[in-house]
Design an enzyme around this catalytic site. Structure first.
Site, short mmCIF file in Angstrom:
data_model
loop_
_atom_site.label_atom_id
_atom_site.label_comp_id
_atom_site.label_asym_id
_atom_site.label_seq_id
_atom_site.Cartn_x
_atom_site.Cartn_y
_atom_site.Cartn_z
CG HIS A 193 -5.59 -2.45 0.32
ND1 HIS A 193 -4.87 -2.00 -0.76
CD2 HIS A 193 -5.09 -1.78 1.39
CE1 HIS A 193 -3.98 -1.11 -0.36
NE2 HIS A 193 -4.10 -0.97 0.93
CB SER A 205 -0.96 -0.02 1.19
OG SER A 205 -1.97 0.95 1.04
CG ASP A 247 -6.71 -2.80 -3.54
OD1 ASP A 247 -7.39 -1.98 -2.89
OD2 ASP A 247 -5.50 -3.00 -3.33
#
Length: 443
Positions: free
Chosen positions: A424, A307, A395
């Site tokens: 995610h 991320s 995601d």
């Protein structure tokens, strides 16, 4: 008196609920599988289609092992990912299956389907995305003409500041195999970072590789880990805001909320004042610190994270010529102008108008002048070291459209691990593939 009584009753109810739950588990055990099971599969198993090709989604659902009742309604919305729905409709289950006609796309990108239905008295929902010629997705963010000069100067200025490492022993994460210390580093004129440094006590002849793991978004506490030290590596997990990791949780949470709220848009009026400037060069300075350790093998410098940590992985590998391997997972901060062009962009979803993190607090035109200096796609263009990247299609934090834009910009040797059904997060198999790749590519 009434208030005290109410508080006491509430506390008693909470306690009784906890005890009741514990007694239920002890008496009857925990469920080992969900009572309602469902699987959604596109008619192309790899979730990839050619432009203009129709996509269909087949949902299979079981209630206690039996097909869900005929006529159970499935409501769904479809359209380009992270954009307002282009179509809303419904269908029904027959023989435990329902089919959704998702539609198609005429430009490279991702088509999303959000569906829901009721079963066993509960609402069940999921998000599925399919790709249309994603290898043709190109970034919508320009490359500033002075991009390289800007970052070379920023790194030069940061390196004028001594790192001044400050160490605190962490006894709870230290044993006969590994040592752990909290390290605070002066990584820029007014910028400090903290991180947990863990390494094996037994240093082999020739030293050990170093692994830097930047953090995901937010300002939560980080934790030590022995995952990479067990592979024979020196490991440093950093926190980018210089938040005191040893504060009690309540005090820490109050502090970080006051200090870090909205940091992703702070100072965006200019590239020189944007919050991420010191973060980006700070990560490169952390690499300088790791390479100063006498236990380093002098050869291998690995950066990996997910991320925001995936974004900082790419940035660090592009800025620091010491990095030898780059392994980002679902990187954020890619293709930041995407939403400005009515296409899904990367986290923090600037210009979307409907995501909280995407507030810019300055005119869009001004923000659009600053952000290209920080867009991870422009750093991905600069990568020269072997790169392993993994991401999923479901995601809705770091859109696969934006990640593909970064992936397509990489000209360095690269390996991808795409898991269409993940969101995610990553499967353990993806982490293992990454570790195996690291071992194969170490010098």
């Amino acid at each position: 008196m009434k208030q005290r009584l109410s508080i006491g009753v509430l506390a008693l109810c909470c306690w009784l609920g906890t005890v009741s739950g514990q007694h239920f588990q002890q008496e009857f055990g925990n469920a080992r599988k969900p009572f309602v099971e469902a699987m959604a599969v596109p008619d192309h198993a790899d979730h990839r289609y050619c432009l203009g090709q129709p996509a269909r989604l087949r949902i299979s659902a079981r209630l206690g092992g039996q097909p869900i009742s005929d006529g159970t309604v499935v409501r769904y919305r479809t359209g380009p990912e992270m954009q307002p729905a282009a179509k809303q409709d419904s269908t029904v289950f027959t023989g435990g299956e329902a089919t959704i006609v998702m539609g198609t796309m005429t430009e490279p990108g991702f088509l999303a389907c959000q569906y829901e239905y009721m079963a066993d008295g509960q609402r069940h929902s999921d998000l599925v995305k399919v790709a249309f010629e994603p290898e043709r997705i190109a970034t919508l963010t320009p490359l500033p003409h002075d991009f390289d000069r800007f970052w070379q100067q920023a790194l030069k200025e940061a390196r004028r500041v001594p790192l001044e490492p400050q160490y605190t022993d962490i006894s709870d994460a230290t044993d006969e195999q590994f040592t752990t210390q909290l390290v605070r580093l002066h990584v820029g004129r007014e910028k400090w970072m903290q991180g947990y440094l863990t390494m094996p006590r037994q240093v082999p002849q020739g030293g050990m590789p170093v692994v830097l793991v930047p953090p995901g978004a937010g300002s939560q506490k980080i934790s030590p880990s022995d995952y990479f030290p067990r592979q024979g590596c020196i490991y440093l997990k950093i926190e980018i805001h210089d938040n005191d990791q040893l504060l009690p949780d309540d005090e820490y949470n109050r502090m970080r909320q006051q200090k870090c709220e909205g940091y992703m848009s702070r100072g965006m009026a200019s590239p020189d004042t944007y919050y991420y400037k010191d973060v980006y060069v700070g990560c490169a300075r952390v690499v300088d610190f790791l390479c100063s350790l006498p236990q380093w093998d002098g050869r291998n410098v690995i950066v990996t994270g997910g991320s925001q940590g995936g974004a900082l992985t790419i940035v660090t590998a592009a800025l620091s010529d010491r990095v030898t391997l780059c392994a980002p997972f679902y990187p954020a901060l890619c293709d930041l102008l995407g939403f400005r062009h009515h296409r899904a962009g990367g986290w923090p979803k600037f210009f979307s108008g409907y995501y909280k993190d995407g507030r810019t607090d300055i005119p869009d035109e001004q923000a659009a002048q600053t952000l290209p200096y920080f867009d991870v796609v422009n750093f991905a263009r600069r990568l020269t070291v072997p790169t392993f990247m993994s991401w999923g299609y479901s995601d809705d934090t770091c859109s696969p459209t934006s990640v593909w834009a970064a992936w397509n910009a990489i000209t360095a040797p690269k390996t991808c691990d795409i898991t269409p059904t993940s969101a995610h997060w990553r499967f353990s198999s993806s982490q293992q593939k990454c570790l195996d790749w690291m071992k194969q590519h170490m010098r």
